[in-house]
Design a protein around this motif. Structure first.
Motif, PDB file in Angstrom:
ATOM      1  N   PRO A 233       0.860  -1.245  -0.062  1.00  0.00           N
ATOM      2  CA  PRO A 233       0.098   0.049  -0.157  1.00  0.00           C
ATOM      3  C   PRO A 233       0.899   1.276   0.125  1.00  0.00           C
ATOM      4  N   VAL A 234       0.548   2.319  -0.643  1.00  0.00           N
ATOM      5  CA  VAL A 234       0.971   3.322  -0.931  1.00  0.00           C
ATOM      6  C   VAL A 234       0.818   4.342   0.306  1.00  0.00           C
ATOM      7  N   ARG A 235       1.863   4.800   1.249  1.00  0.00           N
ATOM      8  CA  ARG A 235       1.276   5.620   2.353  1.00  0.00           C
ATOM      9  C   ARG A 235       2.004   7.007   2.456  1.00  0.00           C
ATOM     10  N   SER A 236       3.101   7.080   1.571  1.00  0.00           N
ATOM     11  CA  SER A 236       3.688   8.466   1.718  1.00  0.00           C
ATOM     12  C   SER A 236       4.549   8.681   0.210  1.00  0.00           C
ATOM     13  N   VAL A 237       4.353   9.892  -0.252  1.00  0.00           N
ATOM     14  CA  VAL A 237       4.655  10.319  -1.413  1.00  0.00           C
ATOM     15  C   VAL A 237       5.157  11.790  -1.370  1.00  0.00           C
ATOM     16  N   LEU A 238       6.154  12.168  -2.255  1.00  0.00           N
ATOM     17  CA  LEU A 238       6.625  13.500  -1.972  1.00  0.00           C
ATOM     18  C   LEU A 238       7.259  14.086  -3.409  1.00  0.00           C
ATOM     19  N   PHE A 239       6.886  15.012  -3.893  1.00  0.00           N
ATOM     20  CA  PHE A 239       7.459  15.744  -5.064  1.00  0.00           C
ATOM     21  C   PHE A 239       8.841  16.112  -4.762  1.00  0.00           C
ATOM     22  N   ASN A 240       9.813  16.176  -5.594  1.00  0.00           N
ATOM     23  CA  ASN A 240      11.017  17.083  -5.532  1.00  0.00           C
ATOM     24  C   ASN A 240      10.729  18.318  -5.577  1.00  0.00           C
ATOM     25  N   PRO A 241      11.484  19.298  -4.967  1.00  0.00           N
ATOM     26  CA  PRO A 241      11.146  20.481  -4.821  1.00  0.00           C
ATOM     27  C   PRO A 241      11.051  21.200  -6.166  1.00  0.00           C
ATOM     28  N   ASP A 242      11.911  20.670  -7.297  1.00  0.00           N
ATOM     29  CA  ASP A 242      11.640  21.429  -8.351  1.00  0.00           C
ATOM     30  C   ASP A 242      10.875  20.491  -9.339  1.00  0.00           C
ATOM     31  N   GLY A 243       9.997  19.603  -8.891  1.00  0.00           N
ATOM     32  CA  GLY A 243       9.115  19.181  -9.627  1.00  0.00           C
ATOM     33  C   GLY A 243       9.609  18.206 -10.654  1.00  0.00           C
ATOM     34  N   CYS A 244      10.685  17.441 -10.790  1.00  0.00           N
ATOM     35  CA  CYS A 244      10.916  16.791 -11.590  1.00  0.00           C
ATOM     36  C   CYS A 244      10.783  15.234 -11.605  1.00  0.00           C
ATOM     37  N   CYS A 245      10.782  14.825 -10.496  1.00  0.00           N
ATOM     38  CA  CYS A 245      10.078  13.491 -10.163  1.00  0.00           C
ATOM     39  C   CYS A 245       9.450  13.373  -8.840  1.00  0.00           C
ATOM     40  N   LEU A 246       8.876  12.193  -8.380  1.00  0.00           N
ATOM     41  CA  LEU A 246       7.964  11.722  -7.411  1.00  0.00           C
ATOM     42  C   LEU A 246       8.765  10.695  -6.517  1.00  0.00           C
ATOM     43  N   TYR A 247       8.856  11.032  -5.188  1.00  0.00           N
ATOM     44  CA  TYR A 247       9.509   9.848  -4.387  1.00  0.00           C
ATOM     45  C   TYR A 247       8.236   9.210  -3.671  1.00  0.00           C
ATOM     46  N   SER A 248       8.371   7.976  -3.597  1.00  0.00           N
ATOM     47  CA  SER A 248       7.281   7.062  -2.971  1.00  0.00           C
ATOM     48  C   SER A 248       8.080   6.085  -1.914  1.00  0.00           C
ATOM     49  N   GLY A 249       7.835   6.275  -0.682  1.00  0.00           N
ATOM     50  CA  GLY A 249       8.103   5.402   0.470  1.00  0.00           C
ATOM     51  C   GLY A 249       7.699   3.970   0.438  1.00  0.00           C
ATOM     52  N   CYS A 250       7.947   2.988  -0.216  1.00  0.00           N
ATOM     53  CA  CYS A 250       7.698   1.767  -0.316  1.00  0.00           C
ATOM     54  C   CYS A 250       8.302   0.911   0.864  1.00  0.00           C
ATOM     55  N   GLN A 251       7.730  -0.272   1.038  1.00  0.00           N
ATOM     56  CA  GLN A 251       8.132  -1.127   2.081  1.00  0.00           C
ATOM     57  C   GLN A 251       9.835  -1.208   1.917  1.00  0.00           C
ATOM     58  N   ASP A 252      10.643  -0.842   2.801  1.00  0.00           N
ATOM     59  CA  ASP A 252      12.036  -1.165   2.523  1.00  0.00           C
ATOM     60  C   ASP A 252      12.783  -0.861   1.363  1.00  0.00           C
ATOM     61  N   SER A 253      12.042   0.333   0.813  1.00  0.00           N
ATOM     62  CA  SER A 253      12.773   1.015  -0.387  1.00  0.00           C
ATOM     63  C   SER A 253      12.144   2.338  -0.740  1.00  0.00           C
ATOM     64  N   LEU A 254      12.988   3.008  -1.401  1.00  0.00           N
ATOM     65  CA  LEU A 254      12.496   4.455  -1.909  1.00  0.00           C
ATOM     66  C   LEU A 254      12.444   4.294  -3.330  1.00  0.00           C
ATOM     67  N   ARG A 255      11.374   4.534  -4.163  1.00  0.00           N
ATOM     68  CA  ARG A 255      11.475   4.616  -5.442  1.00  0.00           C
ATOM     69  C   ARG A 255      11.053   5.948  -6.192  1.00  0.00           C
ATOM     70  N   VAL A 256      11.563   6.026  -7.199  1.00  0.00           N
ATOM     71  CA  VAL A 256      11.571   7.544  -7.988  1.00  0.00           C
ATOM     72  C   VAL A 256      11.064   7.363  -9.253  1.00  0.00           C
ATOM     73  N   TYR A 257       9.811   8.121  -9.351  1.00  0.00           N
ATOM     74  CA  TYR A 257       9.058   7.964 -10.453  1.00  0.00           C
ATOM     75  C   TYR A 257       8.920   9.261 -11.496  1.00  0.00           C
ATOM     76  N   GLY A 258       8.825   8.961 -12.639  1.00  0.00           N
ATOM     77  CA  GLY A 258       8.281  10.082 -13.469  1.00  0.00           C
ATOM     78  C   GLY A 258       6.841   9.596 -13.907  1.00  0.00           C
ATOM     79  N   TRP A 259       6.118  10.503 -14.844  1.00  0.00           N
ATOM     80  CA  TRP A 259       4.812  10.355 -15.017  1.00  0.00           C
ATOM     81  C   TRP A 259       4.248  10.654 -16.488  1.00  0.00           C
ATOM     82  N   GLU A 260       5.164  11.082 -17.125  1.00  0.00           N
ATOM     83  CA  GLU A 260       4.812  11.638 -18.770  1.00  0.00           C
ATOM     84  C   GLU A 260       6.233  10.880 -19.562  1.00  0.00           C
TER      85      GLU A 260
END
Length: 672
Positions: A233-260
């Motif tokens: 389950p996704v519990r915490s997400v945070l955009f990078n301050p410049d908006g280039c990517c989204l960080y997702s706090g997954c179980q035992d890992s940090l994932r970095v996403y783009g959307w387009e």
């Protein structure tokens, strides 16, 4: 040849015992990334400086577990919501309680501060969203539209919108100025736990228990992309301050996403379990997680994380080429937010699609605020973080340095949570020393926990929450101060005696009320004359309640009758109107609410009939039924005229029922 220096990408920073009982909520200050607030089942809110061992401040006043906490952008104010539905706001720089806000009927699940104005939004398990003006203790708007608990609230960067996520699988966008819902975003197949606005563009991200993250275009009000396959389950997400990517706090890992298009740029292994909140400062991402009474903090070095371009780290990720960037890299794909140059004005009050309600200060609120305290536990850390305000402007906070990565051979040790036994625990003991190796992203899986010999200079991994006094609640915490000679605090027997003082009186009141209700019910054991809609039953029941002269029984009956408009007849109006006048003057809020509801039903259903009957010319001949109806209308008119003065006097109130009395005053205008 020089040996290359190995730098860690992620490591565990600290673990502390944050509360005497289970931690139920926590939040990081987003401006500094260094301030941590925790709420616990011990009904306290504690303030911490990341990587410091001691509690800075302990906030008391709630009498039920703290379910949600939130810091404002400058990290000067904190708001906390409890399991009982109450909300409290503290000024951290002045170390005092500011406001107690009452109105929700269930757990407070989510809170957020407006980015510019002095407003707080709250979401509850009662499905309502409320916008509070903390300057006046007032509820400005109530937004209703969700069918289940509201789990997350976020204001847009320009302060004009509010996004809400709920257990009903939906995300909603509210216009604060118009006081209505702008759009609903369906698509998730599980409860939505978190929403986050892009810092610059009209874009919204939502994370759900269905293990997906969805991105929504706030100009076209449609989905941009959907990232599936999250480990949990996704519990915490945070955009990078410049908006280039989204960080997702997954179980035992940090994932970095783009959307387009949707893309996973990087995966960093961090053994933080169910991370609850994220913040960014000095090119470092800080993550915090809680388990039972412990809170752990972690650091990810973002300079070593891939945030744009091709995928570099995880072999299972998608290696499709990224979409071509726009010709002008500085031009966003969507409209950008326009930030106001000054603080925003108070939202306008409108009637459509929202219920406006405002509370006036009461003695109960004042008592709650007197009993709420902000206890400074560590003056040195407090002065370092909460610098005092001056007459011109707030002193800008010092820029903190990045957290250094620990050496490869760093040994961390556990200490027992009891501060009184800290000295004993410092003695060498193989049973108490447990090594937690810092995770190395190049080595999988993480090494198991093994026993180790103590290292004298090692820092503790779990630090006891040292305070000037025990944090656990005592029975005396629920009582007013009682002067007892030669005794520091109430013993259990005295405390229970104080609590039981009003018990017998309450039992007598409830017993009498139950007896009177039985009396009313006993009068209807014999079948009554046929009455298809139950109007005769309602009439005789109210007559019995009035005869008993117990206003509480009248309230109980009216709450039933108000649910079915067909039960109301002119006979019932003549009986109930004198009781309504008493209810409107009652000191009990529930009595006033019931009286207003009944009066509104009478005005909507019978006032046109009453005015028409009184204005009609006299009838020719003898019409007994018409004469009886005319007599009842005259009696109701006289009673309504008596009540109208009371309603007019209360229509100027700014409290919770002020708007209700103003509506009733408008409905009664035809009486004049």
């Amino acid at each position: 040849m020089a040996t290359p220096v190995v730098t860690k990408t992620a490591w565990k920073l600290q673990e502390i015992v944050a509360h005497a009982s289970n931690v139920s909520s926590l939040v990081l200050g987003k401006a500094s990334g260094r301030l941590l607030a925790t709420g616990g089942d011990d009904c306290r809110v504690n303030l911490w400086s990341i990587n410091k061992p001691n509690c800075i401040m302990s906030l008391t006043g709630h009498t039920s577990p703290v379910e949600s906490v939130r810091l404002n952008t400058p990290e000067e104010l904190i708001v906390a919501g409890s399991q009982s539905g109450s909300i409290r706001v503290w000024d951290l720089e002045a170390a005092k309680i500011l406001r107690t806000l009452m109105g929700h009927k269930a757990n407070i699940c989510s809170l957020d501060f407006h980015p510019y104005g002095e407003f707080v939004a709250s979401g509850s398990q009662d499905t309502n969203i409320k916008l509070w003006d903390i300057r006046r203790k007032g509820c400005v708007f109530r937004y209703r539209g969700h069918s289940q608990a509201v789990r997350c609230l976020r204001f847009s960067p320009d302060g004009k919108w509010l996004a809400s996520a709920a257990d009903d699988h939906t995300v909603k966008l509210w216009d604060l100025t118009a006081g209505k819902m702008m759009s609903e975003f369906p698509g998730h197949t599980g409860p939505v736990n978190v929403v986050e606005f892009h810092p610059n563009e009209y874009l919204l991200a939502s994370g759900s228990s269905d293990r997906t993250i969805r991105f929504w275009d706030l100009e076209k009000f449609q989905v941009v992309s959907c990232i599936e396959g999250e480990p949990g389950p996704v519990r915490s997400v945070l955009f990078n301050p410049d908006g280039c990517c989204l960080y997702s706090g997954c179980q035992d890992s940090l994932r970095v996403y783009g959307w387009e298009p949707e893309r996973c740029f990087d995966v960093v292994l961090v053994n933080w379990g169910k991370v609850a909140d994220l913040a960014i400062c000095n090119d470092q991402l800080i993550g915090v997680a809680f388990s039972q009474s412990n809170v752990s903090s972690y650091v990810v070095d973002l300079t070593r994380v891939t945030r744009t371009g091709t995928v570099a780290r995880d072999p299972v990720q998608d290696h499709r080429p990224l979409a071509q960037p726009p010709p002008n890299p500085s031009a966003p794909l969507r409209r950008i937010y326009e930030r106001p140059s000054t603080t925003c004005s108070k939202p306008q009050r409108v009637k459509q699609n929202s219920e406006s309600e405002r509370r006036s200060p009461s003695s109960e609120d004042d008592r709650d605020e007197r009993e709420s305290r902000a206890e400074i536990q560590n003056a040195e850390d407090y002065n370092e973080i909460f610098q005092p305000k001056n007459s011109i402007s707030r002193t800008p906070p010092r820029r903190s340095e990045p957290f250094p990565a620990p050496p490869e051979d760093c040994h961390l040790f556990l200490l027992p949570p009891d501060a009184a036994t800290a000295k004993e625990a410092a003695k060498p003991s193989s049973a108490m020393d447990v090594q937690f190796p810092v995770p190395n992203p190049e080595v999988l899986p993480r090494p198991p926990v093994v026993a180790s010999t103590p290292a004298p200079k090692a820092e503790p991994a779990i630090i006891p929450a040292t305070r000037n006094e025990p944090i656990g609640l005592k029975a005396s915490d629920f009582l007013p101060a009682v002067k007892i000679p030669q005794q520091a605090e109430l013993v259990d027997e005295d405390a229970m005696s104080q609590i039981r003082k009003g018990h017998d009186t309450m039992c007598v009141v409830l017993t009498s009320r139950h007896k009177n209700l039985d009396t009313v019910r006993a009068g209807h054991t014999v079948p009554l004359c046929p009455s298809p809609d139950g109007a005769l039953f309602a009439q005789t029941s109210v007559d019995s309640a009035v005869a008993i002269n117990d206003l509480s029984v009248v309230v109980d009956l009216l709450n039933i009758v108000n649910q079915k408009a067909s039960l109301w007849k002119l006979d019932l109006c003549t009986t109930v109107l004198p009781q309504i006048e008493k209810l409107l003057q009652s000191k009990y809020e529930s009595y006033v609410q019931t009286g207003c509801t009944s009066l509104k039903l009478i005005l909507q259903r019978f006032l046109p009939l009453i005015t028409d009957m009184l204005a009609a010319p006299p009838s020719v001949g003898v019409d007994i039924s018409r004469e009886e109806r005319l007599h009842k209308c005259r009696l109701c008119y006289k009673q309504l005229k008596s009540i109208s003065g009371l309603v007019k006097s209360k229509s100027g109130l700014s409290g919770r029922h002020g708007s209700t009395f103003r509506e009733l005053h408008l409905l009664m205008a035809s009486l004049d």
